[in-house]
Each structure stands twice: as structure tokens, then as C-alpha cells.
Design an enzyme around this catalytic site. Structure first.
Site, PDB file in Angstrom:
ATOM      1  N   ASN A 280       0.871  -1.218   0.061  1.00 37.08           N
ATOM      2  CA  ASN A 280       0.059  -0.013   0.117  1.00 37.08           C
ATOM      3  C   ASN A 280       0.858   1.371  -0.008  1.00 37.08           C
ATOM      4  OD1 ASN A 280      -2.611  -1.216  -0.033  1.00 37.08           O
ATOM      5  ND2 ASN A 280      -2.062  -1.721   1.947  1.00 37.08           N
TER       6      ASN A 280
ATOM      7  N   SER B  49     -13.831  -6.807   3.323  1.00 37.54           N
ATOM      8  CA  SER B  49     -13.912  -5.376   3.277  1.00 37.54           C
ATOM      9  C   SER B  49     -14.944  -5.027   4.078  1.00 37.54           C
ATOM     10  CB  SER B  49     -13.985  -5.059   1.798  1.00 37.54           C
ATOM     11  OG  SER B  49     -12.832  -5.264   1.218  1.00 37.54           O
TER      12      SER B  49
ATOM     13  N   ARG C   5     -18.203 -16.021 -34.780  1.00 34.99           N
ATOM     14  CA  ARG C   5     -17.444 -15.213 -33.740  1.00 34.99           C
ATOM     15  C   ARG C   5     -17.597 -13.758 -34.072  1.00 34.99           C
ATOM     16  NH1 ARG C   5     -13.145 -18.140 -31.205  1.00 34.99           N
ATOM     17  NH2 ARG C   5     -12.097 -16.054 -30.843  1.00 34.99           N
TER      18      ARG C   5
END
Length: 394
Positions: A27, A87, A165
């Protein structure tokens, strides 16, 4: 606050635990010259939409960096500082200690290309449009296949037809969470949700969608940040002039002396950097406090003007600016000494070599990987050019 808008205290919250298994001290590890967490803290602060900006951490080192970037610090408990802590749990603890917060903008520390404009638009979605939660996504054009590693059998396409595709330009792609941020009301978070209620996504530009998880992500993220990152409020609309300290930027600061004269050396890569800027109509001038001889200056054979015996660099630059009809936000400045500090603070774009003095590095300038005389000017020139190209693409 206009009628019908959602009010309440909006807090930016960056979760930054000290322990990182993948990249130690991730961090606050330097990315393009700045601590990783500093990039998102600067974007959050400059957005001007938050009532408070916080970092939740258990680390003294991270706390110091957070405060250096103007954030407040919530010292999280050991219970929410484990490898297994989510979190959501960490944000819920933050809200217990800060009941005044009504809305949380959880910003990921590892998303260094975040821009204030993104945060401003998301806050409008919360405040004006009335969404309870908004999260960031990025659009990918990827063909997915059925995973048969554990189940066995034959694979098969999951989002396209092999017989037809689609071309990229004929396919809108798919939206994926990129983890850059999650905004939600405190009420929703207390109920155990980061996404819920009246919910919306915010699509970020692919070039701004950068995440760092493992070591291999670091060099890629660094290049993306240098090209697409947010470098502060003073990002220039145009760059007319680069002023560079000759002593310690073009050279490594050493002087070779014999009985007849002094000699200095510079890196040919920096010569290339100067030429690259000149080719893009950016004037380059070198400046020195020393009274260098005319014979020494001519021997350098540089394609730009050099002014020596300068006692006040700020006055010299402002004299040039007046002649050019430009302002400080149109000036790039590269310095390394204490006498460069004021110019570094004033310039719209500033840079310092890796071995610059501490005061110069603390001016929020672009910090090069290379030292003076070893390619720093080329590196800063490439940074300036990337800014100019990015401005031209808007």
C-alpha cells in the site's frame, strides 16, 4: 443541497492493512515515484465531494503516509486485520466508531489510475439520482469457455457462437467489476451489503481500470499510471516550455577538473529526450547557478538554450514566461537542488531525478527512476509527451 437530493455525511474510506502476502508493504510501495495509496488519496481529496477522507489501517507506516496526503486515520482493531477479514467487516467496524457517516465511498488503494471526475460523477448518482449503492466496472471483450478442469467432459463457448465469432466492433462486450470503488449508504452496509437497494454500476475507462495484486502487475501498472494517471489539479492544458537544471539533472553533478579547464558529461539518452520535446514544439532551456565558460557550453553541443550564473531561478523563468506570453501552468520544470524547490512548486508539470534532494522530492513532482546524468531527462520528457498525447485525445 437542492430539494430532493440526498444529504448526509459522505466519507471516502481506503482500506490499507499493513500485512500483504503478495507484495510486502504494497500500500505504500512507490509507484511512479509516489506511495501506491497516495494516488487514490490525491484523487479523493481533489474531487472535492467528500466531507471526510479516511484510511483504515493497522500500520504506523501507512498512517504516516495517509496523513502526509491529508487523510484522517482510523486505527482498525486486530479483529478486522486478519488475512480472512472481508472489506465489509472492516467498513462495518469503521461505521461503529464514526456514526456521523451516512454514506461510504470505499476506494481501493490498489487502483492508482482513479480520477476525481469518476468520483464526482458517482457522488451525483448517489446524491442526485438517489442510488443506494454504486460500484465500478470495466467493459471487456473476452470470449468465455466452460471450465471442465474438475468436472471433465468437453468444453463449450459460454458467451458466443464459434460458427459466428463477433468482431470487436460488432460486440458491446461484457461488464466486469474492477474493484476500484464501492459506494453505499451506511444503512445498507450495516445490514451486511455493499451492493443492494437501488443499485447501479459506473463504467470506468479501460485505461483507468488498473489493479495491482501480484508483483507482475507492478511494472504494467507503473506504465499505465505514467500515461493515464491523475497528476493533480494543475494538469496542464498545454506545455510550452521545459526548464531543466543543468547541474544534477543533465549531469550527475560531478565536475572533472584538470589544470586547464573543467569537464562535465551527460547522457546521450537525455539528448534524445530534449530533441523529442523540441520536435513536439516544446521549447527546452537549461539553467545553472554556476558561471560556466562559453567554451564548455559550446562543447556540449546541445540543441537548446542554456543560461548560466543564475542566482534566482524563479525570476529567470518568469522573465522567459513574460516574453513567451505564458503562465506557470504551461511550464514544465525539472530540478534537483534546494534552489529548485520554488520553481517545482509553481510549475504546472514538475519532475525530479531519483537522486534529487529531499525537499525537491517533497514538492509532489514526478519522481524519475533514473538519477541525474543517467537518463532522467529522457524519462521526464516521455512523461511530458504522454501527458500531451493524452490531452490531445480528449
Amino acid at each position: 443541497m437542492a430539494a430532493g437530493e440526498r444529504g448526509g455525511h459522505l466519507a471516502a474510506l481506503v482500506l490499507a492493512r499493513g500485512g500483504s502476502k503478495g507484495i510486502p508493504q504494497k500500500n505504500i510501495k512507490k509507484l511512479a515515484g509516489k506511495p501506491l495509496i497516495g494516488w487514490v488519496l490525491r484523487a479523493a481529496g481533489d474531487s472535492g465531494v467528500f466531507d471526510s477522507v479516511w484510511v483504515s489501517t493497522d500500520s504506523d507506516d501507512i498512517e504516516k503516509v495517509a496523513k502526509d496526503y491529508g487523510a484522517q486515520v482510523h486505527r482498525r482493531s486486530a479483529q478486522v486485520s486478519k488475512d480472512t477479514t472481508s472489506s465489509l467487516e472492516t467498513i462495518q467496524e469503521f461505521l461503529k466508531y464514526h456514526p456521523e457517516v451516512d454514506i461510504v465511498g470505499n476506494i481501493q488503494a490498489t487502483s492508482p489510475c482513479l480520477h476525481p471526475e469518476d468520483l464526482m460523477r458517482v457522488v451525483d448518482m448517489i446524491r442526485i439520482d438517489g442510488f443506494d449503492s454504486v460500484f465500478s466496472v470495466v467493459r471487456h471483450h473476452l470470449f468465455r469457455w466452460k471450465d471442465v478442469k474438475t468436472t471433465g467432459g468437453l468444453t463449450a463457448p459460454e458467451n458466443f457462437n464459434t460458427a459466428c465469432r463477433p468482431r470487436r466492433q460488432d460486440w458491446h462486450g461484457e461488464l466486469y467489476e474492477n474493484g476500484s470503488f464501492y459506494f453505499a449508504t451506511a444503512e445498507l452496509i450495516k445490514q451486511g451489503y455493499l451492493q443492494g437497494g437501488k443499485m447501479a454500476y459506473y463504467e470506468m475507462k479501460p485505461e483507468h481500470s488498473v489493479d495491482i495484486d501480484i508483483d507482475l502487475d507492478w511494472p504494467i501498472a507503473e506504465q499505465r499510471v505514467k500515461r493515464f494517471g491523475y497528476f493533480g489539479k494543475n494538469n496542464p492544458k498545454v506545455i510550452k516550455l521545459l526548464v531543466c537544471n543543468l547541474d544534477g539533472c543533465l549531469t550527475d553533478g560531478r565536475v572533472y577538473v584538470n589544470q586547464d579547464r573543467e569537464l562535465i558529461s551527460y547522457n546521450l539518452r537525455d539528448f534524445d529526450g530534449i530533441k523529442m520535446l523540441l520536435e513536439r514544439n516544446v521549447e527546452v532551456r537549461l539553467i545553472s547557478e554556476r558561471n560556466l565558460s562559453s567554451s564548455l557550453l559550446s562543447s556540449l553541443n546541445l540543441p537548446c538554450k542554456i543560461e548560466v550564473n543564475v542566482s534566482n531561478k524563479q525570476q529567470a523563468v518568469e522573465r522567459w514566461m513574460a516574453k513567451m506570453g505564458s503562465s506557470w501552468d504551461q511550464i514544465s520544470y525539472m530540478g534537483c537542488q534546494y534552489s529548485d524547490v520554488e520553481c517545482l512548486k509553481l510549475a504546472g508539470t514538475s519532475g525530479v531525478p531519483a537522486d534529487a534532494c529531499v525537499a525537491a522530492k517533497m514538492t509532489d513532482s514526478f519522481v524519475c527512476k533514473y538519477g541525474g546524468g543517467y537518463g532522467a531527462i529522457l524519462e521526464f520528457a516521455e512523461h511530458i509527451i504522454s501527458l500531451l498525447e493524452n490531452l490531445g485525445s480528449h
